[in-house]
Design an enzyme around this catalytic site. Structure first.
Site, PDB file in Angstrom:
ATOM      1  N   LYS A  12       0.821  -1.220   0.000  1.00 27.92           N
ATOM      2  CA  LYS A  12       0.000   0.000   0.000  1.00 27.92           C
ATOM      3  C   LYS A  12       0.860   1.278   0.000  1.00 27.92           C
ATOM      4  O   LYS A  12       2.067   1.226   0.264  1.00 27.92           O
ATOM      5  CB  LYS A  12      -0.916  -0.029   1.228  1.00 27.92           C
ATOM      6  CG  LYS A  12      -1.978  -1.140   1.172  1.00 27.92           C
ATOM      7  CD  LYS A  12      -2.966  -0.966   2.318  1.00 27.92           C
ATOM      8  CE  LYS A  12      -4.012  -2.054   2.315  1.00 27.92           C
ATOM      9  NZ  LYS A  12      -5.025  -1.830   3.371  1.00 27.92           N
ATOM     10  N   TYR A  52     -12.613  -2.176  -3.761  1.00 24.29           N
ATOM     11  CA  TYR A  52     -13.067  -2.392  -2.382  1.00 24.29           C
ATOM     12  C   TYR A  52     -14.592  -2.388  -2.271  1.00 24.29           C
ATOM     13  O   TYR A  52     -15.124  -2.108  -1.204  1.00 24.29           O
ATOM     14  CB  TYR A  52     -12.490  -1.306  -1.475  1.00 24.29           C
ATOM     15  CG  TYR A  52     -11.082  -1.578  -0.957  1.00 24.29           C
ATOM     16  CD1 TYR A  52     -10.744  -2.788  -0.356  1.00 24.29           C
ATOM     17  CD2 TYR A  52     -10.099  -0.591  -1.021  1.00 24.29           C
ATOM     18  CE1 TYR A  52      -9.466  -3.013   0.149  1.00 24.29           C
ATOM     19  CE2 TYR A  52      -8.820  -0.810  -0.511  1.00 24.29           C
ATOM     20  CZ  TYR A  52      -8.514  -2.030   0.077  1.00 24.29           C
ATOM     21  OH  TYR A  52      -7.255  -2.250   0.590  1.00 24.29           O
ATOM     22  N   PHE A  60     -15.761   3.293   6.872  1.00 28.95           N
ATOM     23  CA  PHE A  60     -14.402   3.654   6.471  1.00 28.95           C
ATOM     24  C   PHE A  60     -14.172   3.597   4.955  1.00 28.95           C
ATOM     25  O   PHE A  60     -13.060   3.841   4.487  1.00 28.95           O
ATOM     26  CB  PHE A  60     -13.378   2.762   7.192  1.00 28.95           C
ATOM     27  CG  PHE A  60     -13.581   1.267   7.002  1.00 28.95           C
ATOM     28  CD1 PHE A  60     -13.099   0.613   5.877  1.00 28.95           C
ATOM     29  CD2 PHE A  60     -14.248   0.527   7.959  1.00 28.95           C
ATOM     30  CE1 PHE A  60     -13.280  -0.752   5.707  1.00 28.95           C
ATOM     31  CE2 PHE A  60     -14.440  -0.846   7.798  1.00 28.95           C
ATOM     32  CZ  PHE A  60     -13.948  -1.476   6.664  1.00 28.95           C
ATOM     33  N   ARG A  88      -2.255 -14.386   4.447  1.00 28.68           N
ATOM     34  CA  ARG A  88      -2.975 -13.683   5.523  1.00 28.68           C
ATOM     35  C   ARG A  88      -2.266 -13.868   6.864  1.00 28.68           C
ATOM     36  O   ARG A  88      -2.207 -12.948   7.676  1.00 28.68           O
ATOM     37  CB  ARG A  88      -4.439 -14.138   5.575  1.00 28.68           C
ATOM     38  CG  ARG A  88      -5.169 -13.617   4.335  1.00 28.68           C
ATOM     39  CD  ARG A  88      -6.631 -13.885   4.365  1.00 28.68           C
ATOM     40  NE  ARG A  88      -7.346 -13.100   5.355  1.00 28.68           N
ATOM     41  CZ  ARG A  88      -7.675 -11.826   5.224  1.00 28.68           C
ATOM     42  NH1 ARG A  88      -7.313 -11.156   4.139  1.00 28.68           N
ATOM     43  NH2 ARG A  88      -8.363 -11.205   6.154  1.00 28.68           N
ATOM     44  N   THR A  94      -5.526  -7.154  10.657  1.00 28.26           N
ATOM     45  CA  THR A  94      -5.789  -5.914   9.911  1.00 28.26           C
ATOM     46  C   THR A  94      -5.262  -4.696  10.664  1.00 28.26           C
ATOM     47  O   THR A  94      -4.653  -3.803  10.066  1.00 28.26           O
ATOM     48  CB  THR A  94      -7.313  -5.748   9.697  1.00 28.26           C
ATOM     49  OG1 THR A  94      -7.802  -6.932   9.073  1.00 28.26           O
ATOM     50  CG2 THR A  94      -7.628  -4.548   8.833  1.00 28.26           C
ATOM     51  N   ARG A 105       2.475  -6.665   9.043  1.00 30.17           N
ATOM     52  CA  ARG A 105       1.774  -5.489   9.606  1.00 30.17           C
ATOM     53  C   ARG A 105       2.318  -5.104  10.982  1.00 30.17           C
ATOM     54  O   ARG A 105       2.325  -3.923  11.334  1.00 30.17           O
ATOM     55  CB  ARG A 105       0.269  -5.753   9.641  1.00 30.17           C
ATOM     56  CG  ARG A 105      -0.344  -5.653   8.242  1.00 30.17           C
ATOM     57  CD  ARG A 105      -1.748  -6.146   8.247  1.00 30.17           C
ATOM     58  NE  ARG A 105      -2.472  -5.857   7.013  1.00 30.17           N
ATOM     59  CZ  ARG A 105      -3.587  -6.486   6.649  1.00 30.17           C
ATOM     60  NH1 ARG A 105      -4.096  -7.425   7.425  1.00 30.17           N
ATOM     61  NH2 ARG A 105      -4.192  -6.170   5.533  1.00 30.17           N
ATOM     62  N   ASN A 115      -1.897   0.113   6.866  1.00 28.60           N
ATOM     63  CA  ASN A 115      -1.437  -1.181   7.377  1.00 28.60           C
ATOM     64  C   ASN A 115      -0.536  -1.910   6.379  1.00 28.60           C
ATOM     65  O   ASN A 115      -0.383  -3.124   6.429  1.00 28.60           O
ATOM     66  CB  ASN A 115      -2.618  -2.037   7.850  1.00 28.60           C
ATOM     67  CG  ASN A 115      -3.595  -2.362   6.740  1.00 28.60           C
ATOM     68  OD1 ASN A 115      -3.429  -1.922   5.602  1.00 28.60           O
ATOM     69  ND2 ASN A 115      -4.606  -3.149   7.057  1.00 28.60           N
ATOM     70  N   HIS A 118      -2.188  -5.432   1.590  1.00 28.15           N
ATOM     71  CA  HIS A 118      -3.504  -6.048   1.444  1.00 28.15           C
ATOM     72  C   HIS A 118      -3.290  -7.446   0.897  1.00 28.15           C
ATOM     73  O   HIS A 118      -2.367  -7.672   0.111  1.00 28.15           O
ATOM     74  CB  HIS A 118      -4.363  -5.247   0.441  1.00 28.15           C
ATOM     75  CG  HIS A 118      -5.584  -6.011   0.002  1.00 28.15           C
ATOM     76  ND1 HIS A 118      -6.758  -6.008   0.725  1.00 28.15           N
ATOM     77  CD2 HIS A 118      -5.793  -6.846  -1.052  1.00 28.15           C
ATOM     78  CE1 HIS A 118      -7.636  -6.795   0.117  1.00 28.15           C
ATOM     79  NE2 HIS A 118      -7.082  -7.309  -0.958  1.00 28.15           N
ATOM     80  N   GLU A 129      -9.626 -10.617  -7.591  1.00 35.61           N
ATOM     81  CA  GLU A 129      -8.669  -9.513  -7.394  1.00 35.61           C
ATOM     82  C   GLU A 129      -7.492  -9.619  -8.371  1.00 35.61           C
ATOM     83  O   GLU A 129      -6.994  -8.599  -8.856  1.00 35.61           O
ATOM     84  CB  GLU A 129      -8.182  -9.512  -5.936  1.00 35.61           C
ATOM     85  CG  GLU A 129      -9.308  -9.138  -4.974  1.00 35.61           C
ATOM     86  CD  GLU A 129      -8.867  -9.018  -3.521  1.00 35.61           C
ATOM     87  OE1 GLU A 129      -7.700  -9.329  -3.193  1.00 35.61           O
ATOM     88  OE2 GLU A 129      -9.699  -8.593  -2.701  1.00 35.61           O
TER      89      GLU A 129
HETATM   90  P1  CMP Z   1      -7.420  -4.468   3.735  1.00 37.43           P
HETATM   91  O1  CMP Z   1      -6.972  -5.856   4.043  1.00 37.43           O
HETATM   92  O2  CMP Z   1      -6.798  -3.796   2.577  1.00 37.43           O
HETATM   93  O3  CMP Z   1      -9.019  -4.489   3.500  1.00 37.43           O
HETATM   94  C1  CMP Z   1      -9.824  -3.356   3.743  1.00 37.43           C
HETATM   95  C2  CMP Z   1      -9.109  -2.274   4.482  1.00 37.43           C
HETATM   96  O4  CMP Z   1      -9.932  -1.360   5.151  1.00 37.43           O
HETATM   97  C3  CMP Z   1      -8.272  -2.882   5.585  1.00 37.43           C
HETATM   98  O5  CMP Z   1      -7.176  -3.577   5.042  1.00 37.43           O
HETATM   99  C4  CMP Z   1      -7.929  -1.647   6.417  1.00 37.43           C
HETATM  100  O6  CMP Z   1      -6.747  -1.009   5.969  1.00 37.43           O
HETATM  101  C5  CMP Z   1      -9.116  -0.711   6.141  1.00 37.43           C
HETATM  102  N1  CMP Z   1      -9.914  -0.425   7.326  1.00 37.43           N
HETATM  103  C6  CMP Z   1     -10.086   0.781   7.875  1.00 37.43           C
HETATM  104  N2  CMP Z   1     -10.883   0.715   8.947  1.00 37.43           N
HETATM  105  C7  CMP Z   1     -11.210  -0.587   9.100  1.00 37.43           C
HETATM  106  C8  CMP Z   1     -12.017  -1.296  10.061  1.00 37.43           C
HETATM  107  N3  CMP Z   1     -12.630  -0.677  11.068  1.00 37.43           N
HETATM  108  N4  CMP Z   1     -12.129  -2.640   9.901  1.00 37.43           N
HETATM  109  C9  CMP Z   1     -11.520  -3.283   8.876  1.00 37.43           C
HETATM  110  N5  CMP Z   1     -10.753  -2.652   7.944  1.00 37.43           N
HETATM  111  C10 CMP Z   1     -10.601  -1.326   8.054  1.00 37.43           C
END
Ligand code: CMP
Length: 136
Positions: A12, A52, A60, A88, A94, A105, A115, A118, A129
């Site tokens: 990212k 997304y 968010f 993962r 996350t 992370r 973070n 992805h 994806e």
């Molecule tokens: P990612 O795995 O890219 O998938 C969705 C992204 O939303 C996640 O990582 C986070 O960076 C972002 N995000 C922001 N707020 C939240 C939240 N409350 N819960 C989950 N993902 C979040």
């Protein structure tokens, strides 16, 4: 029995900006992932919204899409046995605050938004994806 899978990984904007691309790629390789394809791109917000879309009802969503389109990212197809789950696990939770030692992370993540990486969350989503970023 072999269960080789492919998954999509994104480095990212926060990690690309901090010049962590090669370091993160080396972590994947050291854990046995092959980087089948990779490219550094910057996407429009509309593309991030498509990518997304599963999160479109979340509070968010808007910030997430603004963020993913805010700077260069590196998209990669990773391949390994059980690549989806393995990626993962290697990424960690996350929210970097909850991520275990030894995860990407935990090491590099700044916040739940920034973070650093992805990864696809299922085999079906991995196919979607990968198709999203690599058309052929
Ligand atoms: P990612 O795995 O890219 O998938 C969705 C992204 O939303 C996640 O990582 C986070 O960076 C972002 N995000 C922001 N707020 C939240 C939240 N409350 N819960 C989950 N993902 C979040």
């Amino acid at each position: 029995m072999s269960n080789v899978e492919q998954t999509l990984s994104i480095i990212k904007p926060d990690a690309v900006e901090r010049k962590l691309e090669n370091e993160i790629k080396e972590i994947f390789k050291s854990k046995g992932f092959k980087i089948i394809k990779d490219k550094k791109i910057q996407i429009e917000k509309a593309e991030a919204e498509k990518f997304y879309k599963v999160h479109e009802t979340k509070p968010f969503y808007n910030d997430l899409c603004t963020y993913l389109s805010s700077g260069p990212i590196v998209v990669m197809i990773l391949e390994k046995e059980n690549a989806v789950v393995g990626n993962r696990e290697l990424m960690g939770a996350t929210n970097p605050k909850d991520a275990k030692d030894g995860t990407i992370r935990k090491k590099y993540g700044i916040s739940i938004d920034k973070n650093s990486v992805h990864g696809s969350d299922s085999i079906d989503n991995a196919k979607i994806e990968i198709g999203f970023f690599f058309k052929d």
